[in-house]
Design a protein around this motif. Structure first.
Motif, PDB file in Angstrom:
ATOM      1  N   TYR A 199       0.807  -1.226   0.000  1.00  0.00           N
ATOM      2  CA  TYR A 199       0.000   0.000   0.000  1.00  0.00           C
ATOM      3  C   TYR A 199       0.837   1.272   0.000  1.00  0.00           C
ATOM      4  CZ  TYR A 199      -5.000  -0.690   0.018  1.00  0.00           C
ATOM      5  OH  TYR A 199      -6.290  -0.905  -0.371  1.00  0.00           O
ATOM      6  N   LEU A 200       2.046   1.201   0.490  1.00  0.00           N
ATOM      7  CA  LEU A 200       2.901   2.390   0.508  1.00  0.00           C
ATOM      8  C   LEU A 200       3.175   2.932  -0.895  1.00  0.00           C
ATOM      9  CD1 LEU A 200       5.582   1.444   3.176  1.00  0.00           C
ATOM     10  CD2 LEU A 200       3.748   3.124   3.384  1.00  0.00           C
ATOM     11  N   TYR A 201       3.069   2.073  -1.889  1.00  0.00           N
ATOM     12  CA  TYR A 201       3.425   2.459  -3.261  1.00  0.00           C
ATOM     13  C   TYR A 201       2.230   2.437  -4.208  1.00  0.00           C
ATOM     14  CZ  TYR A 201       7.907   1.682  -1.135  1.00  0.00           C
ATOM     15  OH  TYR A 201       8.977   1.749  -0.282  1.00  0.00           O
ATOM     16  N   MET A 202       1.026   2.578  -3.668  1.00  0.00           N
ATOM     17  CA  MET A 202      -0.176   2.573  -4.510  1.00  0.00           C
ATOM     18  C   MET A 202      -0.192   3.733  -5.500  1.00  0.00           C
ATOM     19  SD  MET A 202      -2.498   0.175  -3.836  1.00  0.00           S
ATOM     20  CE  MET A 202      -4.166   0.754  -3.836  1.00  0.00           C
ATOM     21  N   HIS A 203       0.383   4.854  -5.146  1.00  0.00           N
ATOM     22  CA  HIS A 203       0.346   6.036  -6.006  1.00  0.00           C
ATOM     23  C   HIS A 203       1.239   5.894  -7.236  1.00  0.00           C
ATOM     24  CE1 HIS A 203       3.832   6.562  -3.440  1.00  0.00           C
ATOM     25  NE2 HIS A 203       4.314   7.394  -4.345  1.00  0.00           N
ATOM     26  N   ASP A 204       2.293   5.077  -7.148  1.00  0.00           N
ATOM     27  CA  ASP A 204       3.248   4.939  -8.249  1.00  0.00           C
ATOM     28  C   ASP A 204       3.871   3.540  -8.217  1.00  0.00           C
ATOM     29  OD1 ASP A 204       4.772   5.772 -10.409  1.00  0.00           O
ATOM     30  OD2 ASP A 204       6.388   6.525  -9.146  1.00  0.00           O
ATOM     31  N   PRO A 205       3.087   2.489  -8.525  1.00  0.00           N
ATOM     32  CA  PRO A 205       3.604   1.121  -8.399  1.00  0.00           C
ATOM     33  C   PRO A 205       4.670   0.792  -9.438  1.00  0.00           C
ATOM     34  CG  PRO A 205       1.405   1.084  -9.327  1.00  0.00           C
ATOM     35  CD  PRO A 205       1.688   2.503  -8.967  1.00  0.00           C
ATOM     36  N   ARG A 206       5.676   0.071  -8.992  1.00  0.00           N
ATOM     37  CA  ARG A 206       6.786  -0.369  -9.843  1.00  0.00           C
ATOM     38  C   ARG A 206       6.758  -1.894  -9.956  1.00  0.00           C
ATOM     39  NH1 ARG A 206       9.803   4.041 -11.960  1.00  0.00           N
ATOM     40  NH2 ARG A 206       9.040   5.825 -10.781  1.00  0.00           N
ATOM     41  N   GLU A 207       7.566  -2.421 -10.866  1.00  0.00           N
ATOM     42  CA  GLU A 207       7.629  -3.868 -11.074  1.00  0.00           C
ATOM     43  C   GLU A 207       8.078  -4.599  -9.808  1.00  0.00           C
ATOM     44  OE1 GLU A 207       6.621  -5.783 -13.601  1.00  0.00           O
ATOM     45  OE2 GLU A 207       5.912  -4.025 -14.678  1.00  0.00           O
ATOM     46  N   LEU A 208       8.965  -4.007  -9.043  1.00  0.00           N
ATOM     47  CA  LEU A 208       9.415  -4.599  -7.780  1.00  0.00           C
ATOM     48  C   LEU A 208       8.271  -4.715  -6.778  1.00  0.00           C
ATOM     49  CD1 LEU A 208      11.956  -5.595  -6.300  1.00  0.00           C
ATOM     50  CD2 LEU A 208      12.270  -3.268  -5.472  1.00  0.00           C
ATOM     51  N   HIS A 209       7.400  -3.726  -6.761  1.00  0.00           N
ATOM     52  CA  HIS A 209       6.241  -3.762  -5.868  1.00  0.00           C
ATOM     53  C   HIS A 209       5.241  -4.819  -6.330  1.00  0.00           C
ATOM     54  CE1 HIS A 209       7.486   0.669  -5.736  1.00  0.00           C
ATOM     55  NE2 HIS A 209       8.151   0.011  -4.808  1.00  0.00           N
ATOM     56  N   LEU A 210       5.093  -4.961  -7.637  1.00  0.00           N
ATOM     57  CA  LEU A 210       4.219  -5.997  -8.185  1.00  0.00           C
ATOM     58  C   LEU A 210       4.754  -7.379  -7.840  1.00  0.00           C
ATOM     59  CD1 LEU A 210       1.740  -6.714  -9.884  1.00  0.00           C
ATOM     60  CD2 LEU A 210       3.207  -6.590 -11.916  1.00  0.00           C
ATOM     61  N   ALA A 211       6.076  -7.537  -7.825  1.00  0.00           N
ATOM     62  CA  ALA A 211       6.677  -8.815  -7.439  1.00  0.00           C
ATOM     63  C   ALA A 211       6.336  -9.153  -5.993  1.00  0.00           C
ATOM     64  CB  ALA A 211       8.184  -8.770  -7.652  1.00  0.00           C
ATOM     65  N   LEU A 212       6.346  -8.147  -5.111  1.00  0.00           N
ATOM     66  CA  LEU A 212       5.955  -8.375  -3.720  1.00  0.00           C
ATOM     67  C   LEU A 212       4.487  -8.770  -3.641  1.00  0.00           C
ATOM     68  CD1 LEU A 212       6.334  -8.325  -0.666  1.00  0.00           C
ATOM     69  CD2 LEU A 212       5.908  -5.867  -0.737  1.00  0.00           C
ATOM     70  N   LEU A 213       3.652  -8.119  -4.403  1.00  0.00           N
ATOM     71  CA  LEU A 213       2.233  -8.438  -4.431  1.00  0.00           C
ATOM     72  C   LEU A 213       2.021  -9.886  -4.864  1.00  0.00           C
ATOM     73  CD1 LEU A 213      -0.580  -6.886  -4.159  1.00  0.00           C
ATOM     74  CD2 LEU A 213      -0.521  -6.838  -6.624  1.00  0.00           C
ATOM     75  N   LYS A 214       2.739 -10.309  -5.888  1.00  0.00           N
ATOM     76  CA  LYS A 214       2.634 -11.694  -6.357  1.00  0.00           C
ATOM     77  C   LYS A 214       3.148 -12.673  -5.312  1.00  0.00           C
ATOM     78  CE  LYS A 214       2.809 -10.671 -11.281  1.00  0.00           C
ATOM     79  NZ  LYS A 214       3.577 -10.811 -12.529  1.00  0.00           N
ATOM     80  N   ARG A 215       4.198 -12.289  -4.590  1.00  0.00           N
ATOM     81  CA  ARG A 215       4.724 -13.158  -3.533  1.00  0.00           C
ATOM     82  C   ARG A 215       3.679 -13.353  -2.436  1.00  0.00           C
ATOM     83  NH1 ARG A 215       9.842 -14.881  -1.601  1.00  0.00           N
ATOM     84  NH2 ARG A 215       9.699 -15.409   0.596  1.00  0.00           N
ATOM     85  N   ILE A 216       2.954 -12.301  -2.097  1.00  0.00           N
ATOM     86  CA  ILE A 216       1.899 -12.420  -1.091  1.00  0.00           C
ATOM     87  C   ILE A 216       0.836 -13.402  -1.573  1.00  0.00           C
ATOM     88  CG2 ILE A 216       0.082 -11.192   0.153  1.00  0.00           C
ATOM     89  CD1 ILE A 216       1.882  -8.668  -0.053  1.00  0.00           C
TER      90      ILE A 216
END
Length: 102
Positions: A56-73
């Motif tokens: 949620y910290l990066y909802m305003h400007d999501p990056r591929e690294l953040h998407l990788a964390l989302l997929k890991r969850i």
């Protein structure tokens, strides 16, 4: 992701997230929809609270690294589907509490 292997933890403790480490996500709307769905899951899965908060910290400007964390969850949820608080109806009308006097 249904054919992927599950993981034993929701986050990588060594990974450091930042705002500018990777490319922008192609479709931020899908990222936000998945993140919001995971937020609702934290009501019955408190073990996901920290990881989802990091997403949620990066909802305003999501990056591929953040998407990788989302997929890991999501992979963690797949492997731990039986965990969590089970909420249901009951016919009990009394409130029971437990405490430790020590």
């Amino acid at each position: 992701m249904s054919d992927c292997h599950s993981v034993s933890t929701s986050t990588d403790s060594r990974a450091k997230l930042s705002e500018m480490d990777s490319a922008l996500v192609a479709d931020p709307t899908k990222y936000r929809i998945l993140a919001r769905a995971l937020q609702y899951l934290t009501h019955t899965r408190p073990d996901l609270a920290y990881a989802v908060q990091q997403v949620y910290l990066y909802m305003h400007d999501p990056r591929e690294l953040h998407l990788a964390l989302l997929k890991r969850i999501l992979l963690y949820v797949k492997g731990s589907i039986g965990y969590g608080l089970h909420l249901g109806t009951s016919t009990l009308t009394t409130l029971m509490t437990y405490f430790d006097v020590d």
